[in-house]
Design an enzyme around this catalytic site. Sequence first.
Site, PDB file in Angstrom:
ATOM      1  N   ASP A 127      -0.780   7.183   6.309  1.00 20.23           N
ATOM      2  CA  ASP A 127      -2.262   6.194   6.100  1.00 20.23           C
ATOM      3  C   ASP A 127      -1.962   5.205   7.380  1.00 20.23           C
ATOM      4  O   ASP A 127      -1.326   4.334   7.522  1.00 20.23           O
ATOM      5  CB  ASP A 127      -1.710   5.211   4.908  1.00 20.23           C
TER       6      ASP A 127
ATOM      7  N   LYS B 108     -11.171  -2.313   8.931  1.00 21.48           N
ATOM      8  CA  LYS B 108     -10.079  -2.901   9.715  1.00 21.48           C
ATOM      9  C   LYS B 108     -10.645  -2.633  11.286  1.00 21.48           C
ATOM     10  O   LYS B 108     -10.888  -3.430  12.117  1.00 21.48           O
ATOM     11  CB  LYS B 108      -8.654  -2.703   9.915  1.00 21.48           C
TER      12      LYS B 108
ATOM     13  N   TRP C 252       0.953  -1.100   0.004  1.00 23.36           N
ATOM     14  CA  TRP C 252      -0.179  -0.033  -0.013  1.00 23.36           C
ATOM     15  C   TRP C 252       0.777   1.256  -0.019  1.00 23.36           C
ATOM     16  O   TRP C 252       0.529   2.141  -0.572  1.00 23.36           O
ATOM     17  CB  TRP C 252      -0.953  -0.061   1.321  1.00 23.36           C
TER      18      TRP C 252
END
Length: 355
Positions: free
Chosen positions: A166, A190, A99
């Site tokens: 992030d 999450k 990511w």
Amino acid sequence: MKKHNFYAGPSILSEYTIKNTADAILDFAGTGLSILEVSHRSKEFTAVIEEAQQLVKELLEVPEGYSVLFLGGGASMQFCMVPYNLLKKKAAYIDTGTWASNAIKEARLFGEVEVLASSKDKNYTYIPKGFVVPDDVDYFHYTSNNTIYGTEIRHDPQVNVPLVADMSSDIFSRPIDVSKYDIIYAGAQKNLAPAGVTIVIVKDECLGNVDRAIPTMLDYRTHIKKGSMFNTPPVLPIYSALQTLRYYKELGGVKEMERRDLAKAEMLYEAIDSSKMFVGTVEPEDRSIMNVCFVMKPEYDGLDKEFIDFASTKGIVGIKGHRSVGGFRASLYNALPIESVKVLVEAMKEFEKNH
């Protein structure tokens, strides 16, 4: 049989969140309408989004001068929104996984990107150290938790430039000094809500400083001005997020979530480290407390599927490792009870004994 949900995302939600969301699907706030069909501009849903924003600020101790947004598009949309709004000439990133790498790729569409360090040389099994963030960049971006590879940065970096993070897979798992950041973003699936909404915490004064024209939907100022209601927001995930935020507050806040998460991770890593069959894949000092990655030792190679099948007989689901790493990955998000970790540890010990 009770299920023990270790999926990496979409992932486990608390029973509190699931029950309250299910109730609202049948009748939202006594309106006689489902949360699935209610107007996002109704006073009942406006109250939901306003309370959710306020709870984020309360739980993370967000200072004045910051806005909390609930946006669509996933965290991946933020890979371009961040540079669109902040990158004038050059930005700095570190490459710690898939990511992070994707974020770097998108930022390069808007200006120069200096990759200060990467752990790709060892398949992202550690966090790079010793790199220096130059003072001439528009911002420094990092990914706090690397879901696929199981590494994590559990501190707020000290830098002299605007800081962007992030935090998709570890937000609300530790206290954060939000004042050090210009932007924090996190996909919800999450530690917050079902997939479909992304939370963004943005420092208001960092916006409006680039020369380029920004499309309306990609300009953070649009969503600040309209209270995350410029277009129809993802109503159901925001409602679920509110339930999770209420639950966190009821339990004692972020510090209590961190205490619980550390206890779960310690239990599982101790089992891995003392095992004759399993071994961790990450440098110990960089281990994630959210995503625990481990594999079979070479002499037991080939038993992966057998262990996953054995674990499933105990109600354990979602432990197959990402294809980039193989082996196993147990995600220990906030909603996962420590009892589930105990079941996994006992299954590992029993399987080892049988072999």
